[in-house]
Design a protein around this motif. Structure first.
Motif, PDB file in Angstrom:
ATOM      1  N   LEU A 241      17.275 -18.444  21.057  1.00 48.98           N
ATOM      2  CA  LEU A 241      17.785 -17.735  19.893  1.00 48.98           C
ATOM      3  C   LEU A 241      16.780 -17.777  18.753  1.00 48.98           C
ATOM      4  CD1 LEU A 241      21.456 -19.147  19.793  1.00 48.98           C
ATOM      5  CD2 LEU A 241      20.594 -17.175  21.078  1.00 48.98           C
ATOM      6  N   GLY A 242      17.034 -16.940  17.749  1.00 49.61           N
ATOM      7  CA  GLY A 242      16.173 -16.923  16.573  1.00 49.61           C
ATOM      8  C   GLY A 242      16.221 -15.580  15.892  1.00 49.61           C
ATOM      9  N   ARG A 243      15.805 -15.573  14.650  1.00 50.05           N
ATOM     10  CA  ARG A 243      15.787 -14.328  13.888  1.00 50.05           C
ATOM     11  C   ARG A 243      14.765 -13.357  14.471  1.00 50.05           C
ATOM     12  NH1 ARG A 243      16.001 -18.607  10.108  1.00 50.05           N
ATOM     13  NH2 ARG A 243      17.803 -18.563   8.686  1.00 50.05           N
ATOM     14  N   ASN A 244      14.854 -12.085  14.106  1.00 49.10           N
ATOM     15  CA  ASN A 244      13.863 -11.095  14.536  1.00 49.10           C
ATOM     16  C   ASN A 244      12.469 -11.543  14.097  1.00 49.10           C
ATOM     17  OD1 ASN A 244      15.649  -9.285  15.745  1.00 49.10           O
ATOM     18  ND2 ASN A 244      16.061  -8.213  13.826  1.00 49.10           N
ATOM     19  N   GLY A 245      11.511 -11.418  15.019  1.00 50.12           N
ATOM     20  CA  GLY A 245      10.146 -11.783  14.694  1.00 50.12           C
ATOM     21  C   GLY A 245       9.840 -13.262  14.841  1.00 50.12           C
ATOM     22  N   ALA A 246      10.788 -14.034  15.393  1.00 51.08           N
ATOM     23  CA  ALA A 246      10.580 -15.479  15.513  1.00 51.08           C
ATOM     24  C   ALA A 246       9.616 -15.842  16.633  1.00 51.08           C
ATOM     25  CB  ALA A 246      11.919 -16.185  15.734  1.00 51.08           C
ATOM     26  N   GLY A 247       9.406 -14.908  17.591  1.00 52.23           N
ATOM     27  CA  GLY A 247       8.482 -15.165  18.693  1.00 52.23           C
ATOM     28  C   GLY A 247       9.145 -15.267  20.052  1.00 52.23           C
TER      29      GLY A 247
ATOM     30  N   ASN B  70       9.365 -18.739  13.205  1.00 46.60           N
ATOM     31  CA  ASN B  70       7.942 -18.714  12.854  1.00 46.60           C
ATOM     32  C   ASN B  70       7.050 -19.180  14.001  1.00 46.60           C
ATOM     33  OD1 ASN B  70       5.821 -18.152  11.073  1.00 46.60           O
ATOM     34  ND2 ASN B  70       5.742 -20.281  10.355  1.00 46.60           N
ATOM     35  N   GLY B  71       7.388 -18.718  15.223  1.00 41.53           N
ATOM     36  CA  GLY B  71       6.498 -18.959  16.350  1.00 41.53           C
ATOM     37  C   GLY B  71       6.566 -20.321  16.985  1.00 41.53           C
ATOM     38  N   LYS B  72       7.644 -21.087  16.700  1.00 39.82           N
ATOM     39  CA  LYS B  72       7.797 -22.381  17.368  1.00 39.82           C
ATOM     40  C   LYS B  72       9.280 -22.700  17.530  1.00 39.82           C
ATOM     41  CE  LYS B  72       5.375 -24.686  14.410  1.00 39.82           C
ATOM     42  NZ  LYS B  72       4.682 -25.808  13.720  1.00 39.82           N
ATOM     43  N   VAL B  73       9.585 -23.618  18.429  1.00 40.80           N
ATOM     44  CA  VAL B  73      10.961 -24.059  18.626  1.00 40.80           C
ATOM     45  C   VAL B  73      11.288 -25.102  17.561  1.00 40.80           C
ATOM     46  CG1 VAL B  73      12.561 -25.266  20.178  1.00 40.80           C
ATOM     47  CG2 VAL B  73      10.967 -23.567  21.094  1.00 40.80           C
ATOM     48  N   VAL B  74      12.321 -24.805  16.768  1.00 40.47           N
ATOM     49  CA  VAL B  74      12.681 -25.697  15.662  1.00 40.47           C
ATOM     50  C   VAL B  74      13.943 -26.501  15.961  1.00 40.47           C
ATOM     51  CG1 VAL B  74      11.547 -24.295  13.909  1.00 40.47           C
ATOM     52  CG2 VAL B  74      13.934 -23.815  14.514  1.00 40.47           C
ATOM     53  N   HIS B  75      14.632 -26.156  17.047  1.00 40.00           N
ATOM     54  CA  HIS B  75      15.818 -26.921  17.443  1.00 40.00           C
ATOM     55  C   HIS B  75      16.041 -26.743  18.935  1.00 40.00           C
ATOM     56  CE1 HIS B  75      19.925 -28.499  17.581  1.00 40.00           C
ATOM     57  NE2 HIS B  75      20.238 -27.436  18.296  1.00 40.00           N
TER      58      HIS B  75
ATOM     59  N   LEU C 102      25.618 -26.715  18.941  1.00 44.97           N
ATOM     60  CA  LEU C 102      25.285 -25.704  17.931  1.00 44.97           C
ATOM     61  C   LEU C 102      26.518 -24.890  17.572  1.00 44.97           C
ATOM     62  CD1 LEU C 102      23.184 -24.259  16.168  1.00 44.97           C
ATOM     63  CD2 LEU C 102      22.655 -22.800  18.131  1.00 44.97           C
ATOM     64  N   ALA C 103      27.316 -24.527  18.573  1.00 45.75           N
ATOM     65  CA  ALA C 103      28.520 -23.730  18.335  1.00 45.75           C
ATOM     66  C   ALA C 103      29.526 -24.473  17.462  1.00 45.75           C
ATOM     67  CB  ALA C 103      29.165 -23.339  19.666  1.00 45.75           C
ATOM     68  N   ASP C 104      29.515 -25.810  17.545  1.00 50.26           N
ATOM     69  CA  ASP C 104      30.475 -26.616  16.791  1.00 50.26           C
ATOM     70  C   ASP C 104      29.996 -26.972  15.384  1.00 50.26           C
ATOM     71  OD1 ASP C 104      32.176 -26.630  18.960  1.00 50.26           O
ATOM     72  OD2 ASP C 104      31.566 -28.612  19.684  1.00 50.26           O
ATOM     73  N   ASN C 105      28.758 -26.637  15.043  1.00 53.93           N
ATOM     74  CA  ASN C 105      28.185 -27.058  13.769  1.00 53.93           C
ATOM     75  C   ASN C 105      27.792 -25.838  12.935  1.00 53.93           C
ATOM     76  OD1 ASN C 105      26.548 -28.090  11.674  1.00 53.93           O
ATOM     77  ND2 ASN C 105      25.950 -29.844  12.935  1.00 53.93           N
ATOM     78  N   GLU C 106      28.697 -25.438  12.061  1.00 52.40           N
ATOM     79  CA  GLU C 106      28.471 -24.217  11.282  1.00 52.40           C
ATOM     80  C   GLU C 106      27.306 -24.381  10.303  1.00 52.40           C
ATOM     81  OE1 GLU C 106      31.147 -21.373   8.402  1.00 52.40           O
ATOM     82  OE2 GLU C 106      32.077 -22.182  10.215  1.00 52.40           O
TER      83      GLU C 106
ATOM     84  N   HIS D 249      23.983 -21.865  10.119  1.00 49.61           N
ATOM     85  CA  HIS D 249      23.463 -21.201   8.925  1.00 49.61           C
ATOM     86  C   HIS D 249      22.011 -21.594   8.654  1.00 49.61           C
ATOM     87  CE1 HIS D 249      26.858 -18.996   7.276  1.00 49.61           C
ATOM     88  NE2 HIS D 249      27.661 -20.013   7.572  1.00 49.61           N
ATOM     89  N   ALA D 250      21.698 -22.861   8.841  1.00 42.50           N
ATOM     90  CA  ALA D 250      20.333 -23.335   8.581  1.00 42.50           C
ATOM     91  C   ALA D 250      19.331 -22.729   9.552  1.00 42.50           C
ATOM     92  CB  ALA D 250      20.297 -24.862   8.665  1.00 42.50           C
ATOM     93  N   LEU D 251      19.720 -22.622  10.840  1.00 42.75           N
ATOM     94  CA  LEU D 251      18.779 -22.179  11.863  1.00 42.75           C
ATOM     95  C   LEU D 251      18.753 -20.668  12.047  1.00 42.75           C
ATOM     96  CD1 LEU D 251      19.531 -24.867  14.603  1.00 42.75           C
ATOM     97  CD2 LEU D 251      17.483 -24.734  13.187  1.00 42.75           C
ATOM     98  N   LEU D 252      19.927 -20.038  11.909  1.00 43.04           N
ATOM     99  CA  LEU D 252      20.047 -18.616  12.236  1.00 43.04           C
ATOM    100  C   LEU D 252      20.453 -17.747  11.061  1.00 43.04           C
ATOM    101  CD1 LEU D 252      21.958 -19.198  15.601  1.00 43.04           C
ATOM    102  CD2 LEU D 252      19.561 -18.522  15.380  1.00 43.04           C
ATOM    103  N   GLY D 253      20.897 -18.371   9.971  1.00 43.67           N
ATOM    104  CA  GLY D 253      21.332 -17.589   8.829  1.00 43.67           C
ATOM    105  C   GLY D 253      22.681 -16.960   9.012  1.00 43.67           C
ATOM    106  N   LEU D 254      23.456 -17.454   9.971  1.00 38.83           N
ATOM    107  CA  LEU D 254      24.784 -16.903  10.241  1.00 38.83           C
ATOM    108  C   LEU D 254      25.626 -17.951  10.923  1.00 38.83           C
ATOM    109  CD1 LEU D 254      24.539 -16.415  13.520  1.00 38.83           C
ATOM    110  CD2 LEU D 254      23.403 -14.323  12.809  1.00 38.83           C
TER     111      LEU D 254
END
Length: 248
Positions: free
Chosen positions: A44-50, A221-226, A233-237, A241-246
């Motif tokens: 997973l990741g935002r658009n352009g994350a790699g 930004n081109g690397k795995v951050v989590h 992840l599904a249980d931690n809102e 938000h921090a990782l995906l913005g949603l």
């Protein structure tokens, strides 16, 4: 066990410190990724994350400029795409890669490397695929270019699994699909998981990811951050938000 804690013995595929340059652009900045054997890993990741660049680097379509990729004990860092595919990896790109001028049957036959004609294709496996994707059977003798977007996506996945694979890599399988077809696709991947197929999916549909994923890696930004379990992840809102913005 989370991907972060997965040992090399548990992982079918590992990327260690992978950098990828495309021309003058530095896209991947040290990707560490572990894909556990027999599980479904969501990327997973935002658009352009790699994410797509990571998949294309795994398949040798772009080569890593630094780092190491190992699949099932084979160092594939510098391997060419045909060799990588020959290790029983199937890849469904975002654009699906359908041969529009060929029939559905001809598209399937091209992927069935052990068959020289349709009669030599595994009939039991075809029956299973037809149950997963009825449109593949319905339009068997039709030009693939005449199919709808959802039907083409079904064909792309069906073609990738026409023979058993050790690893199935799919880039955004639900993109642009109607909810009913997405549910059909989720059922298909769930059945594939039950066969022990290792799956790596890039997905923007978070509901899709939540329903299917065993493990998750989030890129930014081109690397795995989590990396961890999909459930955590599904249980931690707050984490979502921090990782995906949603929120999922």
């Amino acid at each position: 066990m989370s991907p972060a804690a997965t040992t090399k013995h548990d992982a079918l595929l590992t990327l260690s410190g992978v950098h990828t340059h495309i021309g003058a652009y530095h896209i991947l900045h040290g990707v560490d990724l572990s894909v556990p054997r027999g599980q479904l890993t969501m990327l997973l990741g935002r658009n352009g994350a790699g994410k797509t660049t990571t998949l294309r680097t795994i398949m040798g379509l772009w080569h890593a400029s630094q780092g190491k990729l190992v699949f099932d004990g084979h160092d594939i860092t510098a391997a060419e795409t045909p060799h990588i595919a020959g290790l029983d990896i199937a890849y469904v790109p975002e654009n699906m890669g359908i041969f529009a001028d060929l029939t559905v049957k001809e598209n399937m036959l091209l992927a069935a490397r052990s068959a020289k004609n349709a009669q030599q294709m595994d009939s039991k496996r075809l029956e299973w695929i037809f149950k997963l994707f009825p449109a593949v059977e319905k339009f068997w003798n039709h030009p693939a270019g005449k199919l709808s977007g959802g039907q083409k996506q079904m064909l792309a996945v069906a073609r990738a699994i026409v023979e058993p694979r050790k690893l199935l890599i799919v880039d955004e399988p639900s993109k642009g699909l109607a909810p009913a077809i997405i549910n059909n696709m989720i059922d298909a991947f769930a059945q594939l998981k039950q066969t022990g197929t290792t799956i790596l999916l890039v997905e923007q549909n978070i509901s899709f990811a939540k329903r299917l994923g065993d493990h998750v890696a989030v890129m930014d930004n081109g690397k795995v951050v989590h990396a961890g379990t999909m459930q955590a992840l599904a249980d931690n809102e707050d984490m979502q938000h921090a990782l995906l913005g949603l929120a999922i």
